[in-house]
Design a protein around this motif. Structure first.
Motif, PDB file in Angstrom:
ATOM      1  N   ALA A   9       0.780  -1.148   0.093  1.00 22.66           N
ATOM      2  CA  ALA A   9       0.106   0.039  -0.069  1.00 22.66           C
ATOM      3  C   ALA A   9       1.013   1.223  -0.048  1.00 22.66           C
ATOM      4  CB  ALA A   9      -0.991   0.055   1.186  1.00 22.66           C
ATOM      5  N   VAL A  10       1.997   1.067   0.824  1.00 23.03           N
ATOM      6  CA  VAL A  10       2.764   2.587   1.014  1.00 23.03           C
ATOM      7  C   VAL A  10       3.475   2.537  -0.396  1.00 23.03           C
ATOM      8  CG1 VAL A  10       4.833   3.384   1.853  1.00 23.03           C
ATOM      9  CG2 VAL A  10       3.115   2.296   3.225  1.00 23.03           C
ATOM     10  N   THR A  11       4.006   1.600  -1.031  1.00 20.81           N
ATOM     11  CA  THR A  11       4.679   1.644  -2.337  1.00 20.81           C
ATOM     12  C   THR A  11       3.692   2.093  -3.449  1.00 20.81           C
ATOM     13  OG1 THR A  11       6.105  -0.261  -1.604  1.00 20.81           O
ATOM     14  CG2 THR A  11       5.924   0.176  -3.949  1.00 20.81           C
ATOM     15  N   ALA A  12       2.422   1.720  -3.256  1.00 22.51           N
ATOM     16  CA  ALA A  12       1.551   2.125  -4.523  1.00 22.51           C
ATOM     17  C   ALA A  12       1.225   3.718  -4.212  1.00 22.51           C
ATOM     18  CB  ALA A  12       0.052   1.334  -4.040  1.00 22.51           C
ATOM     19  N   VAL A  13       1.224   4.340  -2.999  1.00 19.18           N
ATOM     20  CA  VAL A  13       1.079   5.600  -2.960  1.00 19.18           C
ATOM     21  C   VAL A  13       2.338   6.461  -3.401  1.00 19.18           C
ATOM     22  CG1 VAL A  13       1.052   7.588  -1.114  1.00 19.18           C
ATOM     23  CG2 VAL A  13      -0.375   5.499  -0.908  1.00 19.18           C
ATOM     24  N   GLU A  14       3.414   5.809  -3.042  1.00 16.33           N
ATOM     25  CA  GLU A  14       4.587   6.504  -3.859  1.00 16.33           C
ATOM     26  C   GLU A  14       4.587   6.328  -5.176  1.00 16.33           C
ATOM     27  OE1 GLU A  14       6.357   8.360  -1.857  1.00 16.33           O
ATOM     28  OE2 GLU A  14       5.318   7.875  -0.164  1.00 16.33           O
ATOM     29  N   SER A  61      -2.468   4.064  21.961  1.00 20.56           N
ATOM     30  CA  SER A  61      -1.600   4.315  21.034  1.00 20.56           C
ATOM     31  C   SER A  61      -1.455   3.296  20.012  1.00 20.56           C
ATOM     32  CB  SER A  61      -0.406   4.453  21.638  1.00 20.56           C
ATOM     33  OG  SER A  61       0.459   4.969  20.738  1.00 20.56           O
ATOM     34  N   VAL A  62      -1.932   3.486  18.767  1.00 18.19           N
ATOM     35  CA  VAL A  62      -1.998   2.379  17.606  1.00 18.19           C
ATOM     36  C   VAL A  62      -0.795   2.841  16.562  1.00 18.19           C
ATOM     37  CG1 VAL A  62      -4.206   1.586  18.242  1.00 18.19           C
ATOM     38  CG2 VAL A  62      -3.897   3.255  16.286  1.00 18.19           C
ATOM     39  N   THR A  63      -0.352   1.840  15.955  1.00 17.95           N
ATOM     40  CA  THR A  63       0.590   1.925  14.591  1.00 17.95           C
ATOM     41  C   THR A  63      -0.349   2.086  13.534  1.00 17.95           C
ATOM     42  OG1 THR A  63       0.750  -0.525  14.442  1.00 17.95           O
ATOM     43  CG2 THR A  63       2.298   0.716  15.995  1.00 17.95           C
ATOM     44  N   LEU A  64       0.236   2.401  12.490  1.00 16.50           N
ATOM     45  CA  LEU A  64      -0.656   2.360  11.101  1.00 16.50           C
ATOM     46  C   LEU A  64      -1.021   0.767  11.036  1.00 16.50           C
ATOM     47  CD1 LEU A  64      -1.313   3.414   8.441  1.00 16.50           C
ATOM     48  CD2 LEU A  64       1.083   2.724   7.688  1.00 16.50           C
ATOM     49  N   ASP A  65      -0.267  -0.047  11.137  1.00 13.45           N
ATOM     50  CA  ASP A  65      -0.756  -1.518  10.681  1.00 13.45           C
ATOM     51  C   ASP A  65      -1.984  -1.751  11.769  1.00 13.45           C
ATOM     52  OD1 ASP A  65      -0.704  -3.976   9.584  1.00 13.45           O
ATOM     53  OD2 ASP A  65       0.206  -4.932  11.457  1.00 13.45           O
ATOM     54  N   GLU A  66      -1.878  -1.533  13.238  1.00 12.97           N
ATOM     55  CA  GLU A  66      -2.927  -1.510  14.156  1.00 12.97           C
ATOM     56  C   GLU A  66      -4.331  -0.880  13.495  1.00 12.97           C
ATOM     57  OE1 GLU A  66      -0.670  -2.650  18.183  1.00 12.97           O
ATOM     58  OE2 GLU A  66      -0.911  -0.464  17.415  1.00 12.97           O
ATOM     59  N   THR A  96      -4.750   1.922   0.880  1.00  9.87           N
ATOM     60  CA  THR A  96      -4.041   3.148   0.646  1.00  9.87           C
ATOM     61  C   THR A  96      -4.732   4.286   1.199  1.00  9.87           C
ATOM     62  OG1 THR A  96      -3.040   2.111  -1.462  1.00  9.87           O
ATOM     63  CG2 THR A  96      -3.207   4.485  -1.283  1.00  9.87           C
ATOM     64  N   ASN A  97      -5.947   4.308   1.172  1.00 11.85           N
ATOM     65  CA  ASN A  97      -6.984   5.415   1.665  1.00 11.85           C
ATOM     66  C   ASN A  97      -6.716   5.411   3.316  1.00 11.85           C
ATOM     67  OD1 ASN A  97      -7.892   5.654  -0.737  1.00 11.85           O
ATOM     68  ND2 ASN A  97      -9.804   5.056  -0.140  1.00 11.85           N
ATOM     69  N   MET A  98      -6.590   4.160   4.235  1.00 13.07           N
ATOM     70  CA  MET A  98      -6.009   4.288   5.513  1.00 13.07           C
ATOM     71  C   MET A  98      -4.657   4.700   5.662  1.00 13.07           C
ATOM     72  SD  MET A  98      -9.095   3.615   7.103  1.00 13.07           S
ATOM     73  CE  MET A  98      -9.785   4.515   5.591  1.00 13.07           C
ATOM     74  N   PHE A  99      -3.868   4.553   4.778  1.00 17.50           N
ATOM     75  CA  PHE A  99      -2.371   4.918   5.028  1.00 17.50           C
ATOM     76  C   PHE A  99      -2.640   6.642   4.997  1.00 17.50           C
ATOM     77  CE2 PHE A  99       1.362   6.276   2.818  1.00 17.50           C
ATOM     78  CZ  PHE A  99       2.219   6.143   3.643  1.00 17.50           C
ATOM     79  N   GLU A 100      -3.008   7.049   4.140  1.00 12.00           N
ATOM     80  CA  GLU A 100      -3.397   8.364   3.948  1.00 12.00           C
ATOM     81  C   GLU A 100      -3.988   9.128   5.050  1.00 12.00           C
ATOM     82  OE1 GLU A 100      -1.892  10.589   1.697  1.00 12.00           O
ATOM     83  OE2 GLU A 100      -1.328   9.100   0.128  1.00 12.00           O
ATOM     84  N   LEU A 101      -5.162   8.527   5.290  1.00  7.08           N
ATOM     85  CA  LEU A 101      -5.700   8.978   6.512  1.00  7.08           C
ATOM     86  C   LEU A 101      -4.823   8.970   7.981  1.00  7.08           C
ATOM     87  CD1 LEU A 101      -8.456  10.075   7.761  1.00  7.08           C
ATOM     88  CD2 LEU A 101      -9.181   7.573   8.219  1.00  7.08           C
ATOM     89  N   GLY A 111       4.339   8.199  14.242  1.00  2.59           N
ATOM     90  CA  GLY A 111       3.902   7.041  13.880  1.00  2.59           C
ATOM     91  C   GLY A 111       2.912   6.173  14.667  1.00  2.59           C
ATOM     92  N   GLN A 112       2.392   6.917  15.705  1.00  2.00           N
ATOM     93  CA  GLN A 112       1.409   6.453  16.606  1.00  2.00           C
ATOM     94  C   GLN A 112       0.131   7.187  16.573  1.00  2.00           C
ATOM     95  OE1 GLN A 112       1.742   3.694  18.863  1.00  2.00           O
ATOM     96  NE2 GLN A 112       3.665   3.362  17.717  1.00  2.00           N
ATOM     97  N   LEU A 113      -1.070   6.928  16.849  1.00  2.00           N
ATOM     98  CA  LEU A 113      -2.251   7.702  16.937  1.00  2.00           C
ATOM     99  C   LEU A 113      -2.850   7.301  18.236  1.00  2.00           C
ATOM    100  CD1 LEU A 113      -4.350   7.175  13.566  1.00  2.00           C
ATOM    101  CD2 LEU A 113      -2.736   9.055  14.101  1.00  2.00           C
TER     102      LEU A 113
END
Length: 125
Positions: A9-14, A61-66, A96-101, A111-113
């Motif tokens: 997903a990250v690679t697709a965005v780039e 506190s959650v990471t991107l994957d979580e 990809t959308n969740m990565f951008e969000l 890197g934590q929400l």
């Protein structure tokens, strides 16, 4: 979600960024944001409560994957199990959308929400 799916997903965005003009990428990003916000605004109170519990189960506190896992578990995969994989184009687009969000909400870039930042972002949007 596996690390390879997240990396995809990250690679697709780039890759998309590198092949589009700034204006084209802005339009694409705007469309993705509208779709994501629409999904988040239709979130039922039960899903919101479940997502909040997931954050606090992880010490708020959650990471991107979580984050992607939590959102898809409570909004996409109504069965509530771990059967979600990023196998279809739609699922990859969702990732990809969740990565951008995540990037938009993680304003300090650590890197934590935290729940408060996520909930505030959804309510403001």
């Amino acid at each position: 979600m596996s690390d390879s799916a997240l990396n995809e997903a990250v690679t697709a965005v780039e890759r998309v960024k590198s092949h589009l003009t700034q204006d084209e990428y802005s339009k694409l990003r705007n469309e993705r944001e509208k779709a994501t916000f629409s999904m988040m605004m239709r979130m039922n109170p039960e899903a919101l409560t479940s997502i909040r519990k997931e954050f606090f189960a992880r010490r708020d506190s959650v990471t991107l994957d979580e984050f992607i896992y939590i959102i898809q578990k409570h909004l996409i995969n109504r069965k509530g199990d771990n059967s979600f994989v990023m196998a279809t184009p739609e699922q990859r687009e969702f990732g990809t959308n969740m990565f951008e969000l995540f990037k938009d909400i993680d304003v300090n870039g650590d890197g934590q929400l935290e729940w408060q930042a996520s909930a505030s972002f959804v309510l403001i949007a």
